[in-house]
Write a protein that holds these residues in place. Structure first.
Motif, short mmCIF file in Angstrom:
data_model
loop_
_atom_site.label_atom_id
_atom_site.label_comp_id
_atom_site.label_asym_id
_atom_site.label_seq_id
_atom_site.Cartn_x
_atom_site.Cartn_y
_atom_site.Cartn_z
N ILE A 133 0.86 -1.17 0.00
CA ILE A 133 0.00 0.00 0.00
C ILE A 133 0.89 1.23 0.00
O ILE A 133 1.64 1.46 0.95
CB ILE A 133 -0.95 0.00 1.22
CG1 ILE A 133 -1.80 -1.27 1.21
CG2 ILE A 133 -1.83 1.24 1.20
CD1 ILE A 133 -2.66 -1.43 2.44
N ASP A 134 0.82 2.01 -1.07
CA ASP A 134 1.82 3.04 -1.33
C ASP A 134 1.54 4.36 -0.61
O ASP A 134 1.17 5.34 -1.23
CB ASP A 134 1.94 3.28 -2.84
CG ASP A 134 3.23 3.99 -3.19
OD1 ASP A 134 4.03 4.25 -2.29
OD2 ASP A 134 3.43 4.27 -4.38
N GLN A 135 1.68 4.35 0.73
CA GLN A 135 1.67 5.57 1.54
C GLN A 135 0.50 6.50 1.20
O GLN A 135 0.69 7.50 0.50
CB GLN A 135 2.99 6.32 1.39
CG GLN A 135 4.20 5.47 1.71
CD GLN A 135 5.49 6.25 1.58
OE1 GLN A 135 5.77 7.10 2.40
NE2 GLN A 135 6.27 5.96 0.55
N PRO A 136 -0.72 6.19 1.65
CA PRO A 136 -1.87 7.05 1.34
C PRO A 136 -1.60 8.51 1.68
O PRO A 136 -1.21 8.85 2.80
CB PRO A 136 -2.97 6.46 2.24
CG PRO A 136 -2.56 5.04 2.46
CD PRO A 136 -1.07 5.05 2.50
N THR A 137 -1.79 9.38 0.70
CA THR A 137 -1.36 10.78 0.79
C THR A 137 -2.53 11.73 0.59
O THR A 137 -3.35 11.53 -0.30
CB THR A 137 -0.28 11.06 -0.27
OG1 THR A 137 0.82 10.16 -0.07
CG2 THR A 137 0.24 12.49 -0.18
N ASN A 138 -2.60 12.77 1.41
CA ASN A 138 -3.57 13.84 1.24
C ASN A 138 -3.06 14.77 0.13
O ASN A 138 -2.02 15.41 0.29
CB ASN A 138 -3.73 14.62 2.55
CG ASN A 138 -4.81 15.68 2.47
OD1 ASN A 138 -4.94 16.41 1.49
ND2 ASN A 138 -5.59 15.78 3.54
N PRO A 139 -3.75 14.84 -1.02
CA PRO A 139 -3.22 15.62 -2.15
C PRO A 139 -3.23 17.13 -1.92
O PRO A 139 -2.57 17.86 -2.67
CB PRO A 139 -4.15 15.24 -3.31
CG PRO A 139 -5.42 14.81 -2.67
CD PRO A 139 -5.02 14.18 -1.37
N GLU A 140 -3.93 17.60 -0.88
CA GLU A 140 -3.96 19.03 -0.59
C GLU A 140 -2.82 19.44 0.33
O GLU A 140 -2.19 20.47 0.13
CB GLU A 140 -5.30 19.41 0.02
CG GLU A 140 -6.47 19.27 -0.93
CD GLU A 140 -7.78 19.71 -0.29
OE1 GLU A 140 -7.83 19.78 0.96
OE2 GLU A 140 -8.73 19.98 -1.03
N THR A 141 -2.54 18.60 1.36
CA THR A 141 -1.54 18.98 2.37
C THR A 141 -0.21 18.26 2.20
O THR A 141 0.80 18.70 2.74
CB THR A 141 -2.08 18.66 3.77
OG1 THR A 141 -2.21 17.23 3.92
CG2 THR A 141 -3.43 19.32 4.00
N GLY A 142 -0.19 17.14 1.46
CA GLY A 142 1.02 16.35 1.35
C GLY A 142 1.26 15.46 2.56
O GLY A 142 2.29 14.80 2.66
N GLU A 143 0.28 15.40 3.47
CA GLU A 143 0.41 14.55 4.66
C GLU A 143 0.28 13.08 4.27
O GLU A 143 -0.63 12.70 3.54
CB GLU A 143 -0.65 14.91 5.69
CG GLU A 143 -0.57 14.08 6.96
CD GLU A 143 -1.69 14.43 7.95
OE1 GLU A 143 -1.78 13.75 8.98
OE2 GLU A 143 -2.45 15.37 7.67
N ILE A 144 1.21 12.26 4.78
CA ILE A 144 1.24 10.84 4.45
C ILE A 144 0.80 10.03 5.67
O ILE A 144 1.17 10.33 6.80
CB ILE A 144 2.64 10.41 4.01
CG1 ILE A 144 2.89 10.85 2.56
CG2 ILE A 144 2.86 8.90 4.14
CD1 ILE A 144 4.28 10.56 2.06
N PRO B 275 1.40 6.59 7.33
CA PRO B 275 2.24 5.40 7.26
C PRO B 275 1.40 4.13 7.45
O PRO B 275 0.56 4.06 8.34
CB PRO B 275 3.22 5.58 8.43
CG PRO B 275 3.13 7.03 8.80
CD PRO B 275 1.73 7.45 8.48
N VAL B 276 1.63 3.15 6.59
CA VAL B 276 0.93 1.87 6.69
C VAL B 276 1.92 0.75 6.38
O VAL B 276 2.97 0.97 5.78
CB VAL B 276 -0.27 1.78 5.71
CG1 VAL B 276 -1.36 2.76 6.08
CG2 VAL B 276 0.18 2.01 4.28
N GLY B 277 1.56 -0.44 6.80
CA GLY B 277 2.36 -1.62 6.47
C GLY B 277 1.70 -2.39 5.35
O GLY B 277 0.75 -1.91 4.72
N PRO B 278 2.19 -3.59 5.05
CA PRO B 278 1.56 -4.40 4.02
C PRO B 278 0.14 -4.76 4.42
O PRO B 278 -0.16 -4.97 5.60
CB PRO B 278 2.46 -5.64 3.94
CG PRO B 278 3.14 -5.70 5.26
CD PRO B 278 3.32 -4.29 5.70
N GLY B 279 -0.75 -4.81 3.44
CA GLY B 279 -2.15 -5.11 3.71
C GLY B 279 -2.50 -6.53 3.33
O GLY B 279 -1.76 -7.22 2.63
#
Length: 227
Positions: free
Chosen positions: A197-208, A210-214
């Motif tokens: 899972i490629d680091q879910p990111t808020n496209p407005e703030t750039g906040e990531i 963190p997650v591990g494998p799902g």
């Protein structure tokens, strides 16, 4: 409310770092990789380097599809032309796709560190090598599913790309009997397939986030109408 997410109109920082540097550090990813955060199957591609040493590449960004009863194809969606994996595939025309579950994933991650040309990358990471059945390539014993494959073709992702998509065809599959019986260990849940899972990111703030494998938890079957 939906938001249009542009390729060029993006925050200056990603996880607090300059966005261009962060994306490059994470392996030449697109901004849209972070925005969509699409899960992809995790597996390890194994083969022989030209010096006879084991090669192991933790991999994702791929898809699998059957085309008739005889052909099961994997498209390795992003292979760096400068890496050992690409060189091994071009030289030997074979590889094994090895699928870890949670109990072996931490050792598979170690193959990223143990990737020197003179290193036996499987055994150096605390995993066990076994011979493939139909091709000349090493398998990882601890992985619950091993798919032995032959090289078919490659294609640049776009003109001038340093990465290619490679198609391989399955010629043999080896699966742990506890895994193919879904009433026992099974292929899904905590003991089955892992997804990057490629680091879910808020496209407005750039906040990531963190997650591990799902993992995948199957639901109740839905009746298929056939229409």
């Amino acid at each position: 409310m939906k938001k249009e997410v542009s390729l060029v109109d993006r925050p200056d920082k990603l996880a607090g770092y300059d966005i261009e540097q962060y994306v490059a550090f994470c392996g030449n990813l697109s901004w849209y990789d972070f925005v969509t955060s699409m899960p992809q199957l995790v597996f390890v591609v194994t083969g022989w380097k030209s010096n006879g040493k084991e090669n192991a590449c933790l991999h994702s960004w791929s898809s699998f599809m059957g085309s008739g009863l005889e052909d099961f194809i994997c498209i390795l969606g992003k292979v760096n032309k400068d890496g050992h994996m690409y060189q091994s595939l071009k030289e030997t025309k074979v590889c094994v796709l090895n699928f870890p579950s949670n109990d072996s994933y931490d050792r598979c991650v170690q193959t990223i560190k143990n990737n020197q040309f003179e290193t036996d990358e499987i055994t150096a990471s605390g995993l066990t090598t076994e011979k493939a059945t139909t091709i000349d390539a090493p398998r990882i014993k601890e992985c619950f599913l091993n798919i032995e494959c032959e090289y078919l073709w490659e294609q640049e992702l776009f003109e001038g790309s340093k990465e290619v998509a490679i198609a391989v065809r399955a010629v043999n599959i080896c699966m742990d009997s506890e895994s193919y019986d879904q009433t026992k260990r099974g292929r899904y849940g905590n003991n089955g397939y892992l997804y990057y899972i490629d680091q879910p990111t808020n496209p407005e703030t750039g906040e990531i986030t963190p997650v591990g494998p799902g993992i995948v938890e199957p639901s109740e079957p839905i009746e298929w109408s056939g229409n």
